[in-house]
Design a protein around this motif. Sequence first.
Motif, PDB file in Angstrom:
ATOM      1  N   TRP A  83       3.882  13.194  -4.997  1.00 45.87           N
ATOM      2  CA  TRP A  83       2.487  13.618  -4.841  1.00 45.87           C
ATOM      3  C   TRP A  83       1.547  12.413  -4.827  1.00 45.87           C
ATOM      4  CZ3 TRP A  83      -0.050  17.152  -2.670  1.00 45.87           C
ATOM      5  CH2 TRP A  83      -1.355  17.472  -3.021  1.00 45.87           C
ATOM      6  N   VAL A  84       1.809  11.436  -5.688  1.00 47.23           N
ATOM      7  CA  VAL A  84       1.003  10.211  -5.709  1.00 47.23           C
ATOM      8  C   VAL A  84       1.133   9.493  -4.366  1.00 47.23           C
ATOM      9  CG1 VAL A  84       0.749   7.916  -6.747  1.00 47.23           C
ATOM     10  CG2 VAL A  84       1.139   9.907  -8.219  1.00 47.23           C
ATOM     11  N   GLU A  85       2.340   9.326  -3.894  1.00 46.32           N
ATOM     12  CA  GLU A  85       2.566   8.630  -2.625  1.00 46.32           C
ATOM     13  C   GLU A  85       1.944   9.393  -1.457  1.00 46.32           C
ATOM     14  OE1 GLU A  85       6.756   7.975  -2.307  1.00 46.32           O
ATOM     15  OE2 GLU A  85       6.791   6.437  -3.892  1.00 46.32           O
TER      16      GLU A  85
ATOM     17  N   THR B 140      -0.899   7.876   1.006  1.00 45.55           N
ATOM     18  CA  THR B 140      -0.642   7.877   2.452  1.00 45.55           C
ATOM     19  C   THR B 140      -1.798   8.549   3.189  1.00 45.55           C
ATOM     20  OG1 THR B 140       1.752   7.930   2.101  1.00 45.55           O
ATOM     21  CG2 THR B 140       0.949   8.615   4.265  1.00 45.55           C
ATOM     22  N   LEU B 141      -2.348   9.598   2.569  1.00 40.71           N
ATOM     23  CA  LEU B 141      -3.445  10.351   3.166  1.00 40.71           C
ATOM     24  C   LEU B 141      -4.647   9.455   3.443  1.00 40.71           C
ATOM     25  CD1 LEU B 141      -3.850  13.399   3.859  1.00 40.71           C
ATOM     26  CD2 LEU B 141      -5.020  13.623   1.672  1.00 40.71           C
ATOM     27  N   VAL B 142      -4.887   8.470   2.566  1.00 39.88           N
ATOM     28  CA  VAL B 142      -6.027   7.558   2.744  1.00 39.88           C
ATOM     29  C   VAL B 142      -5.591   6.208   3.318  1.00 39.88           C
ATOM     30  CG1 VAL B 142      -7.353   8.656   0.897  1.00 39.88           C
ATOM     31  CG2 VAL B 142      -5.896   6.698   0.355  1.00 39.88           C
ATOM     32  N   HIS B 143      -4.356   6.168   3.852  1.00 41.45           N
ATOM     33  CA  HIS B 143      -3.817   4.964   4.498  1.00 41.45           C
ATOM     34  C   HIS B 143      -3.720   3.778   3.535  1.00 41.45           C
ATOM     35  CE1 HIS B 143      -4.342   7.259   8.146  1.00 41.45           C
ATOM     36  NE2 HIS B 143      -5.649   7.320   7.952  1.00 41.45           N
ATOM     37  N   MET B 144      -3.250   4.068   2.315  1.00 40.76           N
ATOM     38  CA  MET B 144      -3.076   3.006   1.323  1.00 40.76           C
ATOM     39  C   MET B 144      -1.644   2.920   0.816  1.00 40.76           C
ATOM     40  SD  MET B 144      -5.538   0.983   0.676  1.00 40.76           S
ATOM     41  CE  MET B 144      -5.011   0.336  -0.902  1.00 40.76           C
ATOM     42  N   ASP B 145      -0.707   3.551   1.504  1.00 46.98           N
ATOM     43  CA  ASP B 145       0.691   3.526   1.063  1.00 46.98           C
ATOM     44  C   ASP B 145       1.282   2.121   1.162  1.00 46.98           C
ATOM     45  OD1 ASP B 145       0.103   4.403   3.774  1.00 46.98           O
ATOM     46  OD2 ASP B 145       2.272   4.328   4.129  1.00 46.98           O
ATOM     47  N   HIS B 146       0.744   1.290   2.060  1.00 49.71           N
ATOM     48  CA  HIS B 146       1.271  -0.064   2.240  1.00 49.71           C
ATOM     49  C   HIS B 146       0.880  -0.995   1.083  1.00 49.71           C
ATOM     50  CE1 HIS B 146      -2.851  -0.395   3.635  1.00 49.71           C
ATOM     51  NE2 HIS B 146      -2.761  -1.700   3.522  1.00 49.71           N
ATOM     52  N   ALA B 147      -0.146  -0.594   0.308  1.00 49.24           N
ATOM     53  CA  ALA B 147      -0.640  -1.475  -0.765  1.00 49.24           C
ATOM     54  C   ALA B 147      -0.626  -0.762  -2.111  1.00 49.24           C
ATOM     55  CB  ALA B 147      -2.050  -1.940  -0.433  1.00 49.24           C
ATOM     56  N   MET B 148       0.234   0.217  -2.261  1.00 48.24           N
ATOM     57  CA  MET B 148       0.201   1.041  -3.470  1.00 48.24           C
ATOM     58  C   MET B 148       0.576   0.273  -4.740  1.00 48.24           C
ATOM     59  SD  MET B 148       3.582   3.497  -3.234  1.00 48.24           S
ATOM     60  CE  MET B 148       3.109   4.252  -1.693  1.00 48.24           C
TER      61      MET B 148
ATOM     62  N   VAL C 258      -8.513   4.149  -2.653  1.00 49.98           N
ATOM     63  CA  VAL C 258      -7.695   4.531  -3.815  1.00 49.98           C
ATOM     64  C   VAL C 258      -8.469   5.513  -4.701  1.00 49.98           C
ATOM     65  CG1 VAL C 258      -6.502   3.703  -5.884  1.00 49.98           C
ATOM     66  CG2 VAL C 258      -6.420   2.357  -3.772  1.00 49.98           C
ATOM     67  N   GLY C 259      -9.778   5.256  -4.856  1.00 49.30           N
ATOM     68  CA  GLY C 259     -10.608   6.168  -5.634  1.00 49.30           C
ATOM     69  C   GLY C 259     -10.628   7.565  -5.036  1.00 49.30           C
ATOM     70  N   ILE C 260     -10.686   7.652  -3.714  1.00 51.06           N
ATOM     71  CA  ILE C 260     -10.664   8.949  -3.040  1.00 51.06           C
ATOM     72  C   ILE C 260      -9.287   9.600  -3.197  1.00 51.06           C
ATOM     73  CG2 ILE C 260     -10.807  10.093  -0.789  1.00 51.06           C
ATOM     74  CD1 ILE C 260     -12.943   7.998  -0.034  1.00 51.06           C
ATOM     75  N   ALA C 261      -8.223   8.794  -3.074  1.00 48.22           N
ATOM     76  CA  ALA C 261      -6.868   9.326  -3.272  1.00 48.22           C
ATOM     77  C   ALA C 261      -6.704   9.893  -4.671  1.00 48.22           C
ATOM     78  CB  ALA C 261      -5.834   8.228  -3.022  1.00 48.22           C
ATOM     79  N   ARG C 262      -7.246   9.190  -5.652  1.00 46.63           N
ATOM     80  CA  ARG C 262      -7.164   9.657  -7.042  1.00 46.63           C
ATOM     81  C   ARG C 262      -7.879  11.001  -7.195  1.00 46.63           C
ATOM     82  NH1 ARG C 262      -9.833   5.677 -11.227  1.00 46.63           N
ATOM     83  NH2 ARG C 262     -11.614   6.254  -9.934  1.00 46.63           N
ATOM     84  N   ALA C 263      -9.050  11.121  -6.579  1.00 47.32           N
ATOM     85  CA  ALA C 263      -9.802  12.382  -6.659  1.00 47.32           C
ATOM     86  C   ALA C 263      -9.053  13.515  -5.951  1.00 47.32           C
ATOM     87  CB  ALA C 263     -11.192  12.188  -6.055  1.00 47.32           C
ATOM     88  N   LEU C 264      -8.530  13.240  -4.765  1.00 45.16           N
ATOM     89  CA  LEU C 264      -7.822  14.275  -4.002  1.00 45.16           C
ATOM     90  C   LEU C 264      -6.538  14.713  -4.696  1.00 45.16           C
ATOM     91  CD1 LEU C 264      -8.198  12.859  -0.372  1.00 45.16           C
ATOM     92  CD2 LEU C 264      -9.417  14.808  -1.362  1.00 45.16           C
ATOM     93  N   SER C 265      -5.908  13.770  -5.416  1.00 44.83           N
ATOM     94  CA  SER C 265      -4.620  14.083  -6.060  1.00 44.83           C
ATOM     95  C   SER C 265      -4.764  15.144  -7.147  1.00 44.83           C
ATOM     96  CB  SER C 265      -4.025  12.804  -6.674  1.00 44.83           C
ATOM     97  OG  SER C 265      -4.753  12.393  -7.823  1.00 44.83           O
TER      98      SER C 265
ATOM     99  N   GLN D 162     -11.035  15.629   5.523  1.00 41.88           N
ATOM    100  CA  GLN D 162     -11.691  16.923   5.335  1.00 41.88           C
ATOM    101  C   GLN D 162     -11.258  17.922   6.393  1.00 41.88           C
ATOM    102  OE1 GLN D 162     -14.882  18.573   6.603  1.00 41.88           O
ATOM    103  NE2 GLN D 162     -15.119  19.884   4.807  1.00 41.88           N
ATOM    104  N   ASN D 163     -10.994  17.425   7.595  1.00 44.28           N
ATOM    105  CA  ASN D 163     -10.507  18.285   8.661  1.00 44.28           C
ATOM    106  C   ASN D 163      -9.099  18.791   8.357  1.00 44.28           C
ATOM    107  OD1 ASN D 163     -10.695  19.375  11.492  1.00 44.28           O
ATOM    108  ND2 ASN D 163      -8.956  17.990  11.786  1.00 44.28           N
ATOM    109  N   ASP D 164      -8.259  17.919   7.786  1.00 42.70           N
ATOM    110  CA  ASP D 164      -6.876  18.302   7.464  1.00 42.70           C
ATOM    111  C   ASP D 164      -6.793  19.233   6.262  1.00 42.70           C
ATOM    112  OD1 ASP D 164      -5.980  16.753   9.536  1.00 42.70           O
ATOM    113  OD2 ASP D 164      -5.409  15.035   8.296  1.00 42.70           O
TER     114      ASP D 164
END
Length: 283
Positions: free
Chosen positions: A118-120, A124-132, A147-154, A185-187
């Motif tokens: 789920w974290v990954e 990936t959703l915010v295109h940060m999987d390469h720098a996780m 990353v902040g947005i990914a944390r909120a969405l998670s 938001q569209n997805d």
Amino acid sequence: MSVILDISKIDMVFDTPKGPFTALKEVDLKIQKGEFVSLIGHSGCGKSTVLNVVAGLYQASRGGVILNGREVSEPGPERAVVFQNHSLLPWLTAYQNVELAVKQVFGKTKSKAEIRDWVEHNLTLVHMDHAMHKRPDEISGGMKQRVGIARALSMQPDILLMDEPFGALDALTRAHMQDSLMEIQNDLNNTVIMITHDVDEAVLLSDRIVMMTNGPAATIGEILDITLERPRDRLGLAEDPEYTHLRSEVLKFLYEKQRKVEPIRQKKTIKPGAGKRDAASAA
């Protein structure tokens, strides 16, 4: 669409050394599920106060907030907040920052493998999987905000609250982040409330723009429906007459109907010869 959030005639009064200060007066707004709403207005118009009441960080002095049929009385994971400052823990990697939020919300319901996936997924959703696995001091400002947005969405919130999330970014990075947010938001069909000072950003991203009157006792002045088709392309919209019209309507409200008048500082009048007397006294 159904109403997910009902901001019902809220007042917000703060106690100050000079007496009660009414920041908000009868703010009344219903937000639909999956809607993107922007709050815009001059500094001091109470935008952040509205967001803090919805987040449960403030209790309204009068009126209330109903989310999914339940009154909001305190912060909760169903309302995730993204601030202008990313607020990442500097000693943790991007992965660990998101993981911390996931464990707090889903620690008892997801296995270790499910938490990892789920974290990954959200990175990936915010295109940060390469720098996780990089820490905040190893990535750019735009990447930190991702990353902040990914944390909120998670946290799988019912509502994503964003307080000028791109305000500290350069123009190019800001544009990339806006495009990413539209894509997400569209997805996911998230319900989003965002504070912004940027008229173009508000028109580009929103379904509705809520325009606040000047404080004190700020309230909703006008609400503008944004009927531009989605998905939206910023280059195409630049020559779209409807986009130009909507942008003009927001500018008219801000700079004509709610023009911010700065106080005029009175200049001191110096009498002839006063400078000489002062100099003589100093001597």
